[in-house]
Motif scaffolding. Structure first.
Motif, PDB file in Angstrom:
ATOM      1  N   PRO A  94       0.834  -1.205   0.000  1.00  0.00           N
ATOM      2  CA  PRO A  94       0.000   0.000   0.000  1.00  0.00           C
ATOM      3  C   PRO A  94       0.871   1.259   0.000  1.00  0.00           C
ATOM      4  O   PRO A  94       1.954   1.268   0.601  1.00  0.00           O
ATOM      5  CB  PRO A  94      -0.787  -0.098   1.310  1.00  0.00           C
ATOM      6  CG  PRO A  94      -0.693  -1.527   1.727  1.00  0.00           C
ATOM      7  CD  PRO A  94       0.600  -2.038   1.189  1.00  0.00           C
ATOM      8  N   MET A  95       0.410   2.277  -0.675  1.00  0.00           N
ATOM      9  CA  MET A  95       1.147   3.541  -0.749  1.00  0.00           C
ATOM     10  C   MET A  95       1.483   4.067   0.634  1.00  0.00           C
ATOM     11  O   MET A  95       2.601   4.533   0.864  1.00  0.00           O
ATOM     12  CB  MET A  95       0.321   4.574  -1.527  1.00  0.00           C
ATOM     13  CG  MET A  95       0.961   5.924  -1.608  1.00  0.00           C
ATOM     14  SD  MET A  95       2.198   5.989  -2.887  1.00  0.00           S
ATOM     15  CE  MET A  95       1.541   7.294  -3.873  1.00  0.00           C
ATOM     16  N   LYS A 123      -9.180  -5.122  -2.157  1.00  0.00           N
ATOM     17  CA  LYS A 123      -9.865  -5.281  -0.873  1.00  0.00           C
ATOM     18  C   LYS A 123     -10.479  -3.978  -0.362  1.00  0.00           C
ATOM     19  O   LYS A 123     -11.484  -3.999   0.344  1.00  0.00           O
ATOM     20  CB  LYS A 123      -8.888  -5.815   0.176  1.00  0.00           C
ATOM     21  CG  LYS A 123      -8.371  -7.198  -0.150  1.00  0.00           C
ATOM     22  CD  LYS A 123      -7.373  -7.655   0.880  1.00  0.00           C
ATOM     23  CE  LYS A 123      -6.792  -9.009   0.505  1.00  0.00           C
ATOM     24  NZ  LYS A 123      -5.756  -9.431   1.423  1.00  0.00           N
ATOM     25  N   ASP A 124      -9.839  -2.845  -0.697  1.00  0.00           N
ATOM     26  CA  ASP A 124     -10.303  -1.556  -0.184  1.00  0.00           C
ATOM     27  C   ASP A 124      -9.989  -0.490  -1.226  1.00  0.00           C
ATOM     28  O   ASP A 124      -8.825  -0.121  -1.417  1.00  0.00           O
ATOM     29  CB  ASP A 124      -9.597  -1.242   1.140  1.00  0.00           C
ATOM     30  CG  ASP A 124     -10.116   0.012   1.817  1.00  0.00           C
ATOM     31  OD1 ASP A 124     -10.760   0.851   1.145  1.00  0.00           O
ATOM     32  OD2 ASP A 124      -9.854   0.171   3.023  1.00  0.00           O
ATOM     33  N   ILE A 133      -7.453   2.459  -0.924  1.00  0.00           N
ATOM     34  CA  ILE A 133      -6.010   2.208  -0.812  1.00  0.00           C
ATOM     35  C   ILE A 133      -5.403   2.009  -2.191  1.00  0.00           C
ATOM     36  O   ILE A 133      -5.912   1.230  -2.994  1.00  0.00           O
ATOM     37  CB  ILE A 133      -5.748   0.963   0.064  1.00  0.00           C
ATOM     38  CG1 ILE A 133      -6.242   1.225   1.487  1.00  0.00           C
ATOM     39  CG2 ILE A 133      -4.276   0.594   0.058  1.00  0.00           C
ATOM     40  CD1 ILE A 133      -6.158   0.020   2.395  1.00  0.00           C
ATOM     41  N   ASN A 134      -4.316   2.744  -2.466  1.00  0.00           N
ATOM     42  CA  ASN A 134      -3.538   2.541  -3.686  1.00  0.00           C
ATOM     43  C   ASN A 134      -2.404   1.570  -3.399  1.00  0.00           C
ATOM     44  O   ASN A 134      -1.652   1.755  -2.436  1.00  0.00           O
ATOM     45  CB  ASN A 134      -2.936   3.858  -4.182  1.00  0.00           C
ATOM     46  CG  ASN A 134      -3.941   4.703  -4.913  1.00  0.00           C
ATOM     47  OD1 ASN A 134      -4.738   4.184  -5.677  1.00  0.00           O
ATOM     48  ND2 ASN A 134      -3.902   6.001  -4.684  1.00  0.00           N
ATOM     49  N   MET A 135      -2.289   0.565  -4.243  1.00  0.00           N
ATOM     50  CA  MET A 135      -1.200  -0.402  -4.144  1.00  0.00           C
ATOM     51  C   MET A 135      -0.115   0.001  -5.136  1.00  0.00           C
ATOM     52  O   MET A 135      -0.408   0.398  -6.260  1.00  0.00           O
ATOM     53  CB  MET A 135      -1.693  -1.817  -4.449  1.00  0.00           C
ATOM     54  CG  MET A 135      -2.791  -2.310  -3.520  1.00  0.00           C
ATOM     55  SD  MET A 135      -2.271  -2.448  -1.792  1.00  0.00           S
ATOM     56  CE  MET A 135      -1.153  -3.841  -1.907  1.00  0.00           C
ATOM     57  N   ILE A 136       1.135  -0.132  -4.714  1.00  0.00           N
ATOM     58  CA  ILE A 136       2.283   0.228  -5.542  1.00  0.00           C
ATOM     59  C   ILE A 136       3.123  -1.029  -5.748  1.00  0.00           C
ATOM     60  O   ILE A 136       3.379  -1.774  -4.798  1.00  0.00           O
ATOM     61  CB  ILE A 136       3.146   1.312  -4.862  1.00  0.00           C
ATOM     62  CG1 ILE A 136       2.318   2.521  -4.461  1.00  0.00           C
ATOM     63  CG2 ILE A 136       4.333   1.708  -5.734  1.00  0.00           C
ATOM     64  CD1 ILE A 136       1.748   3.290  -5.608  1.00  0.00           C
TER      65      ILE A 136
END
Length: 152
Positions: A65-66, A100-101, A104-107
Motif C-alpha cells: 500500500p502507498m 480489498k479496499d 487504498i492505492n497499491m504500488i
C-alpha cells in the motif's frame, strides 16, 4: 542467596562512538560520490538517488500500500505522490486500487522497474567491492556478518 541467572551483556556504551560515526559517514559519502560519478553510465532512466531508493525499497517490500511505502521512506503523502508519479510515467512502477479496499492505492514494480533495480543493485555491489578492496576476504565476511546483525 546466590543468583545463578546469567545476565546478557549488550555492550551498549554510555557515550556514542564518534569515531565509528565518522568512519561510517565517510564510507557512505564515498559510496554516494562514486555512484554519482557512475550514474551517467547506468542510470539510463534518470531516476536519481531518490527514485533509486524508492525503487529499491519497493523491491524489498514487494507490492505494498502507498501508505506503507510512505511510512517506510519517512515521507509525507504529498512527497510520496510527487516521487511516485515520474516513476509511474516511465513505466517503472504501477499504481492500482486495492481489490480489498478501494481507498487504498497499491504500488508495485513493473518488469522494467525490476530491471532498473537489478542494475542499481549490481552497480552498488560493484562500487562497494571497489571501496572494500583493501580488506581481505575474511575481513569482508566479518563485516558482512556484523552488518547483518546490525540491520536485522
Amino acid at each position: 542467596m546466590v543468583n545463578n541467572k546469567v545476565d546478557v551483556v549488550h555492550h551498549k556504551r554510555s557515550m556514542p562512538d564518534t569515531n565509528l560515526a565518522i568512519l561510517l559517514d565517510r564510507f557512505v559519502r564515498r559510496l554516494h560520490l562514486a555512484l554519482h560519478q557512475k550514474a551517467p553510465d547506468f542510470d539510463t532512466e534518470k531516476v536519481g538517488p531518490g527514485g533509486a531508493i524508492l525503487l529499491l525499497t519497493l523491491a524489498e517490500m514487494g507490492e505494498t500500500p502507498m501508505h506503507a511505502l510512505t511510512k517506510r521512506l519517512l515521507r509525507d503523502k504529498s512527497q510520496m505522490t510527487r516521487a511516485v508519479r515520474p516513476l509511474e510515467q516511465k513505466g517503472l512502477i504501477r499504481r492500482e486500487q486495492s481489490q480489498k479496499d478501494c481507498r487504498i492505492n497499491m504500488i508495485a514494480l513493473t518488469d522494467k522497474g525490476q530491471q532498473v533495480v537489478d542494475t542499481h543493485q549490481r552497480v552498488v555491489a560493484e562500487t562497494i567491492d571497489e571501496i572494500l578492496s583493501p580488506l581481505s576476504d575474511t575481513d569482508q565476511e566479518k563485516l558482512r556478518t556484523l552488518l547483518q546483525r546490525a540491520v536485522s
